[in-house]
Design a protein around this motif. Sequence first.
Motif, PDB file in Angstrom:
ATOM      1  N   ASP A  10       0.873  -1.170   0.000  1.00 42.28           N
ATOM      2  CA  ASP A  10       0.000   0.000   0.000  1.00 42.28           C
ATOM      3  C   ASP A  10       0.909   1.218   0.000  1.00 42.28           C
ATOM      4  O   ASP A  10       1.532   1.537   1.006  1.00 42.28           O
ATOM      5  N   SER A  12      -0.130   4.319  -0.751  1.00 36.15           N
ATOM      6  CA  SER A  12      -0.994   5.500  -0.746  1.00 36.15           C
ATOM      7  C   SER A  12      -0.229   6.698  -0.207  1.00 36.15           C
ATOM      8  O   SER A  12       0.537   6.585   0.753  1.00 36.15           O
ATOM      9  N   ASP A  13      -0.436   7.832  -0.855  1.00 35.03           N
ATOM     10  CA  ASP A  13       0.160   9.106  -0.462  1.00 35.03           C
ATOM     11  C   ASP A  13       1.680   9.144  -0.611  1.00 35.03           C
ATOM     12  O   ASP A  13       2.324  10.047  -0.099  1.00 35.03           O
ATOM     13  N   GLU A  15       5.066  10.059  -2.391  1.00 34.00           N
ATOM     14  CA  GLU A  15       5.498  11.092  -3.327  1.00 34.00           C
ATOM     15  C   GLU A  15       6.904  10.751  -3.786  1.00 34.00           C
ATOM     16  O   GLU A  15       7.786  10.490  -2.973  1.00 34.00           O
ATOM     17  N   GLN A  45     -10.394   3.676  -5.621  1.00 32.02           N
ATOM     18  CA  GLN A  45      -9.048   4.238  -5.543  1.00 32.02           C
ATOM     19  C   GLN A  45      -9.099   5.741  -5.705  1.00 32.02           C
ATOM     20  O   GLN A  45      -9.814   6.252  -6.561  1.00 32.02           O
ATOM     21  N   ARG A  46      -8.352   6.445  -4.896  1.00 31.27           N
ATOM     22  CA  ARG A  46      -8.235   7.891  -5.065  1.00 31.27           C
ATOM     23  C   ARG A  46      -7.394   8.160  -6.310  1.00 31.27           C
ATOM     24  O   ARG A  46      -6.529   7.364  -6.662  1.00 31.27           O
TER      25      ARG A  46
END
Length: 97
Positions: A10, A12-13, A15, A45-46
């Motif tokens: 995962d 997510s977020d 960068e 999903q975002r």
Amino acid sequence: MAGSKITNADLSDLEIDGAQLGGAYIHNIGMPPESHPNYDPAARQRPLRFENCHLEGSTLTGGSLKDVEVTDCALTGMRINGILVEKLLEAYAKSIG
């Protein structure tokens, strides 16, 4: 991290800034499939955001580009299902007058 492999993560977020990804193979990105133990049919999903990414010569195959917006990008030679995007945009411009 050259030569590394990340599996079932995962991110997510996450960068990534200033990275060289030449030769990278990015696949099976998105929510867990129905066969996965973490599958949730209600999960969405975002959106991902790509800025100033040079994808020249790259290939996108078998995914979903639903609701993707491409803005201020060089499209020379870009094809969708074998059709030059420049030609599609020219035809569209003519159709709207």
